[in-house]
Design a protein around this motif. Structure first.
Motif, short mmCIF file in Angstrom:
data_model
loop_
_atom_site.label_atom_id
_atom_site.label_comp_id
_atom_site.label_asym_id
_atom_site.label_seq_id
_atom_site.Cartn_x
_atom_site.Cartn_y
_atom_site.Cartn_z
N PRO A 134 0.83 -1.21 0.00
CA PRO A 134 0.00 0.00 0.00
C PRO A 134 0.86 1.25 0.00
O PRO A 134 1.93 1.29 0.61
N GLY A 135 0.39 2.28 -0.71
CA GLY A 135 1.11 3.54 -0.73
C GLY A 135 0.76 4.39 0.47
O GLY A 135 -0.05 4.00 1.32
N THR B 39 -6.45 3.18 -3.38
CA THR B 39 -6.15 3.81 -4.65
C THR B 39 -6.55 2.94 -5.85
O THR B 39 -6.79 3.46 -6.94
N ASP B 40 -6.65 1.63 -5.66
CA ASP B 40 -7.19 0.75 -6.71
C ASP B 40 -8.66 1.09 -6.94
O ASP B 40 -9.14 1.13 -8.08
N MET C 18 -2.41 3.94 3.16
CA MET C 18 -2.25 3.79 4.60
C MET C 18 -3.01 4.88 5.36
O MET C 18 -3.50 4.65 6.46
N TRP C 19 -3.09 6.05 4.75
CA TRP C 19 -3.81 7.15 5.39
C TRP C 19 -5.30 6.89 5.40
O TRP C 19 -6.00 7.14 6.38
N VAL C 20 -5.83 6.36 4.28
CA VAL C 20 -7.26 6.10 4.16
C VAL C 20 -7.67 4.86 4.94
O VAL C 20 -8.67 4.85 5.66
N ALA C 21 -6.90 3.77 4.79
CA ALA C 21 -7.26 2.50 5.42
C ALA C 21 -5.99 1.81 5.91
O ALA C 21 -5.37 1.05 5.18
#
Length: 223
Positions: free
Chosen positions: A39-40, A183-184, A44-47
């Motif tokens: 994960p970018g 982001t996907d 990581m910030w979102v989930a």
């Protein structure tokens, strides 16, 4: 409503711009995460925890995910086509089939090109489930815009709101089940936003030419 354009004229400029920006976003995200398997920062910030949904919400996520699986997607598409035909909107019915197929096709083709993976090397960018559900939501919203006679601002708002709700629901399920990074999901959402307006424009163009051809043939027979 047989000859009503599936892409309302007042929305064409707005949705054309949105489609262009969405296509750009798909490309930019694809370049940024090409070949990645983690994960970018944005993910990581979102989930922070991908695949962290727990019962009873896991059951809800699984039910939502089913709508993007072959059986669920086929049922949704058939229901959408039937609804369009009942409302005498054949162009919208065509857009359901062609638009959804092209949207999923583009998402599928992008996966090996970008090469982003999740869990045991599964290709993840963009999310096909999110792209499909968002595509259907866009068609329904365009149909509703025509039925309600909404103008450019109101129609555009309805289309975007509908797409956002559908994309967010499926995106939550995909991230919660660990099938995709956030982001996907964004990439899948933008894929639908890029493909559906362009496909709707093509459907209207072909339908208009066919109608003109039939009308011209009728006039020649009357002479």
């Amino acid at each position: 409503m047989t000859d009503t354009p599936v892409l309302p004229p007042p929305l064409r400029a707005w949705l054309g711009l949105i489609a262009a920006l969405a296509a750009l976003a798909v490309v930019v995200l694809g370049v940024l995460y090409a070949g990645h398997s983690e994960p970018g920062t944005a993910d990581m910030w979102v989930a922070p925890e991908v695949g962290g949904v727990r019962p009873p919400w896991r059951d809800v996520a699984l039910a939502t995910d089913f709508l993007g699986e072959p059986a669920g997607a086929a049922a949704l598409a058939v229901a959408a086509v039937a609804g369009c035909l009942l409302l005498r909107c054949p162009r919208a019915a065509v857009l359901v089939v062609v638009g959804a197929t092209l949207t999923v096709g583009v998402a599928t083709l992008l996966k090996p090109v970008v090469g982003r993976t999740i869990h045991d090397g599964h290709l993840s960018y963009p999310s096909g489930h999110t792209a499909f559900v968002t595509a259907l939501a866009l068609v329904v919203a365009l149909l509703a815009t025509n039925l309600l006679g909404l103008g450019g601002a109101g129609g555009t708002l309805l289309v975007l709101a509908t797409a956002l709700v559908a994309g967010a629901a499926m995106g939550w399920a995909q991230v919660g089940l660990g099938a995709h990074y956030p982001t996907d999901v964004l990439g899948g959402w933008c894929t639908a936003l890029a493909v559906i307006p362009a496909t709707a424009w093509l459907v209207d163009g072909v339908a208009d030419r066919l109608s003109d051809g039939v009308a011209g043939a009728g006039r020649r027979q009357q002479r």
